[in-house]
Design a protein around this motif. Structure first.
Motif, mmCIF file in Angstrom:
data_model
loop_
_atom_site.group_PDB
_atom_site.id
_atom_site.type_symbol
_atom_site.label_atom_id
_atom_site.label_comp_id
_atom_site.label_asym_id
_atom_site.label_seq_id
_atom_site.Cartn_x
_atom_site.Cartn_y
_atom_site.Cartn_z
ATOM 1 N N GLU A 106 23.570 5.665 -18.057
ATOM 2 C CA GLU A 106 22.300 5.253 -17.459
ATOM 3 C C GLU A 106 21.121 5.980 -18.110
ATOM 4 O OE1 GLU A 106 20.955 2.982 -15.484
ATOM 5 O OE2 GLU A 106 22.916 2.042 -15.250
ATOM 6 N N ASP A 107 21.295 7.287 -18.368
ATOM 7 C CA ASP A 107 20.229 8.051 -19.030
ATOM 8 C C ASP A 107 19.966 7.503 -20.435
ATOM 9 O OD1 ASP A 107 19.941 9.666 -16.820
ATOM 10 O OD2 ASP A 107 21.075 11.357 -17.673
ATOM 11 N N GLU A 122 18.046 4.209 -20.117
ATOM 12 C CA GLU A 122 16.633 4.446 -19.801
ATOM 13 C C GLU A 122 15.873 4.940 -21.027
ATOM 14 O OE1 GLU A 122 16.290 6.942 -16.322
ATOM 15 O OE2 GLU A 122 17.642 5.639 -15.195
ATOM 16 N N SER A 148 26.150 12.822 -21.956
ATOM 17 C CA SER A 148 25.057 12.260 -21.146
ATOM 18 C C SER A 148 25.535 11.009 -20.432
ATOM 19 C CB SER A 148 23.873 11.906 -22.039
ATOM 20 O OG SER A 148 23.373 13.036 -22.687
ATOM 21 N N SER A 149 24.882 10.703 -19.338
ATOM 22 C CA SER A 149 25.273 9.498 -18.604
ATOM 23 C C SER A 149 24.786 8.265 -19.370
ATOM 24 C CB SER A 149 24.679 9.503 -17.198
ATOM 25 O OG SER A 149 23.304 9.179 -17.226
#
Length: 152
Positions: free
Chosen positions: A22-23, A26, A19-20
């Motif tokens: 950034e994800d 968040e 997964s990124s």
């Protein structure tokens, strides 16, 4: 004695290492937590903390990176029946903010520094009346012939 299972947070949020970042950030912001367990299938491979992800000003750290690039690995785990003291000593000894609670290889919870501070704040470290040391008594023979004199 307080056990890890008494203070751990259950329903641990997990994320894939691909997964990124950034994800993951968040996800942590949306759910208001500072650690997310990284799993590949059912196997724990790391932990991504708020600090690992660069914190509030860490957009540059997260940009274009995966969770696997930022996570802490290997993961320190503890069993649910372990004492809170053991979990605290593991966290202190490894200079980490959480330990993953695993039962037979399956993630069942997480214990963070915040959980331990909450426990201390509630006063759980104080012994219950049954755990207190019995009052000390000392019997001396009573002698009427002599009275105690002098300054105490």
């Amino acid at each position: 004695m307080t056990r890890v299972q008494d203070v751990m947070t259950e329903g641990v949020q997990t994320i894939a290492p691909t997964s990124s970042a950034e994800d993951a950030w968040e996800l942590m912001q949306r759910n208001d937590f500072h650690h997310v367990v990284v799993t590949r299938g059912s196997r724990v491979v790391g932990v991504l903390s708020h600090r690992d992800a660069g914190g509030r000003q860490g957009e540059v750290v997260r940009r274009g990176r995966t969770v696997e690039e930022l996570m802490t690995s290997p993961v320190v785990t503890v069993e649910p029946t372990a004492t809170v003291r053991k979990a605290a000593n593991l966290m202190r000894g490894h200079s980490i903010g959480c330990v993953v609670v695993a039962d037979r290889g399956r993630v069942v919870g997480i214990v963070t520094v915040a959980d331990l501070l909450d426990l201390l704040g509630r006063g759980v470290d104080r012994p219950t009346p049954s755990e207190k040391r019995p009052a000390l008594t000392h019997r001396t023979p009573h002698r009427k012939q002599s009275a105690a004199t002098g300054v105490w």
